[in-house]
Design an enzyme around this catalytic site. Structure first.
Site, PDB file in Angstrom:
ATOM      1  N   LYS A 187      38.510   4.987 -30.986  1.00 31.34           N
ATOM      2  CA  LYS A 187      38.319   6.419 -30.734  1.00 31.34           C
ATOM      3  C   LYS A 187      37.490   6.965 -31.883  1.00 31.34           C
ATOM      4  CE  LYS A 187      39.286   9.877 -27.951  1.00 31.34           C
ATOM      5  NZ  LYS A 187      39.006   9.848 -26.510  1.00 31.34           N
ATOM      6  N   SER A 383      38.077   9.779 -21.576  1.00 35.39           N
ATOM      7  CA  SER A 383      39.127  10.523 -22.247  1.00 35.39           C
ATOM      8  C   SER A 383      39.837  11.408 -21.224  1.00 35.39           C
ATOM      9  CB  SER A 383      38.541  11.318 -23.415  1.00 35.39           C
ATOM     10  OG  SER A 383      39.543  11.693 -24.336  1.00 35.39           O
TER      11      SER A 383
END
Length: 588
Positions: A187, A383
């Site tokens: 991430k 996401s």
């Protein structure tokens, strides 16, 4: 000041004119003057992709500047055109830079379908320059019957590059502290704040999706141009070339000015054929009469995901946003509509608020309990964009859709030390619990605050993983293994079980028909989405839509280019007076 007063006078003069009823006649006259010309009996459609290209129709874009062309409107119009005997061919004007890979994939499928109907497509380029996914632009050009290039233009479709700016050394120099956490190492949206170079995971992730996108584009181009993929890779990467050299190497088909390409297509189209702008043709189409056919609901979500409704956002902003109230309502409405047999949910979003994503996912699950829900992924569904997709009956993605990114990040910048170096002291006060000032920007979090913040991050991440596991029928351990915030292309995601099929919008429609046991044609009915821009402005200002139409027409007739600025100021003042809140950065 004089200019501003003139502008204000112009706007309120428009309102005064409305009060005596005259603009109604002016609007009617303007509408008549703007009525489209009758379409020619034989047409070559001119599809210009050199301007802004959104995924879906921007129904709430500014009334004064108009909306951009959308991918969905192009593919839907081409489906209509392939059955229209008046349309003989299409000329595609290619941009000089890269097209979004998934957009190019979607348009490629539409072009191939159009050609399969026996119609001709030419593509024309005035140059291809290194710019992100330039290979995708080349791929789209290669889908045409003939790929033209302007003489002496540059052919530089030599690969794909991406660049990140790392700020850590500058932050260290000036005392800025990036107090962020991420779940997990892939991430990497906040990596530029935390590091001065790529981490191993960051490098692996980016090269992974870049290689997948690049190879997908070149392999597709090789298929369409009936050449060997390895040979095409080698020829492209040995560039750059002039247009003439590119033709000599078989990379394009024809050298000529765009007028020559137009004339060649008009000749193919036959006597009396005329070049017709794609948007003019689209605007003149009438709705198909599919009365009595089963209905498939179409719901679109493009942009960052946030809570609330689009009714209170700024009409004049060009940003696209997925408002959770609006999308959830559309899904519930479609689920409750007995005429709707299935739902196609088009998602093109990089993420956003976790709570907004959860609200939309709950609506997806409720709709799925009533009828099939098929997600069609656009440029990205990553996401939060994957969160809202994960619970669908099936997911269809383009090979180069960017998806996954099942992870979370959050934090703050601590600026106290940096400002102190310039004689600026940040001090704060608090009442209540220890966590009350956790996000104050004077200093980093205390160890106790950091522990609570990390626990919150874990809660969001574990919830995300759990929802994906349930929606995709995968073990939680397997989802965690392939999650960790990593971005995958659609092609990679299919192999991992994160999507079901590779394809475009109409492939999703076909899957919805299969799941709903629909034979033959179905009627696509849009739910939610495009609110009237004039109606939206009316609600914002407390006016009727007719009043807003009059105001807009009057400002136009007065020829005042500053009217938009005044209206924007009025909109903002109205929003502030109603206590509109500014959303804090979200964990996605």
């Amino acid at each position: 000041m004089k200019s501003f007063l003139i502008t204000v006078a112009a706007v309120f003069t428009g309102l005064a004119i409305f009060l005596i009823g005259v603009p109604l006649l002016l609007i009617s006259a303007a509408a008549g003057a703007l009525a489209p010309e009758p379409l020619p009996a034989r047409m070559v459609l001119n599809l210009d992709l050199r301007g802004a290209l959104s995924d879906q129709d921007a129904g709430l874009s500014s009334f004064f500047r108009g909306g951009s062309t959308s991918v969905i409107s192009v593919v839907q119009t081409l489906r209509r055109a392939e059955k229209d005997d008046r349309v003989k061919a299409v000329l595609i004007r290619l941009p000089e830079g890269g097209i979004s890979p998934a957009t190019a994939d979607e348009l490629r499928l539409a072009v191939l379908h159009f050609r399969a109907a026996g119609k001709t497509v030419f593509a024309h380029s005035q140059g291809l320059y290194p710019s992100g996914a330039i290979a995708s632009t080349y791929m789209l050009g290669g889908t045409a019957d003939r790929f033209w290039m302007q003489p002496d233009s540059s052919f530089q479709a030599v690969g794909m590059s991406n660049q990140d700016v790392f700020l850590k050394r500058a932050f260290d120099k000036y005392g800025v502290q990036a107090d962020y956490a991420q779940r997990y190492e892939y991430k990497n949206a906040v990596n530029p704040y935390l590091y001065s170079d790529y981490t191993a995971a960051h490098r692996e992730s980016e090269l992974g999706w870049m290689g997948s996108v690049y190879n997908s584009a070149i392999n597709a181009a090789a298929t369409d141009r009936k050449t060997d993929a390895a040979a095409l890779h080698a020829a492209l990467e040995a560039g750059p070339y002039s247009a003439q050299d590119a033709k000599a190497k078989g990379l394009v088909d024809q050298i000529g000015q765009v007028k020559e390409a137009q004339d060649a297509l008009i000749k193919i189209a036959g006597d009396g054929a005329k070049l017709t702008e794609f948007h003019d043709y689209k605007g003149a189409l009438k709705a198909l009469d599919l009365a009595g056919r089963p209905t498939i609901a179409f719901i679109g979500a493009e942009g960052a995901i946030m809570t609330g409704s689009g009714d209170t956002s700024n009409l004049f902003s060009g940003d696209t946003t997925v408002h959770s109230d609006d999308i959830a309502k559309a899904l519930y409405d479609a689920a409750d509509d007995k005429s709707v047999k299935a739902i196609v949910f088009r998602v093109s979003s990089p993420g956003g608020s976790d709570t907004a994503s959860e609200q939309i996912l709950a609506a997806v699950l409720a709709a799925k309990a009533a009828k099939p829900v098929v997600v069609s992924m656009g440029t990205y569904a990553a996401s939060g964009g994957y969160w809202i997709s994960s619970g669908a009956t099936e997911i269809v993605a383009e090979p180069t859709t960017l998806t996954g990114s099942i992870g979370v990040y959050g934090g703050k910048f601590a600026l106290g030390d940096a400002l102190g170096r310039f004689g600026v002291d940040m001090k704060g006060l608090k009442v209540g619990g220890d966590y009350a000032d956790a996000f104050d920007t004077a200093s980093t979090m205390t160890p106790a605050q950091k522990a609570k913040f990390e626990a919150w991050m874990d809660q969001i991440y574990n919830g995300f993983v759990g929802r994906v596991a349930a929606g995709r029928h995968l073990p939680v351990e397997r989802v965690h293994e392939i999650a960790k915030g990593r971005v995958w292309t659609g092609e990679q995601a299919k192999g991992l079980g994160l999507v079901d099929h590779l394809g475009g919008f109409y492939d999703a429609v076909d899957r919805a028909k299969v799941l709903a046991k629909i034979d033959g044609d179905a009627r696509l009915k849009r739910f939610g989405g495009a609110t009237s821009p004039l109606g939206k402005l009316g609600r914002t200002l407390g006016m009727t839509e007719t009043s807003v139409r009059t105001l807009a027409a009057s400002a136009w007739l007065l020829g005042d280019p500053n009217a938009k600025k005044v209206l924007d100021q009025v909109v903002q003042a109205k929003l502030r007076s109603e206590g509109a809140r500014v959303l804090a950065p979200t964990p996605f």
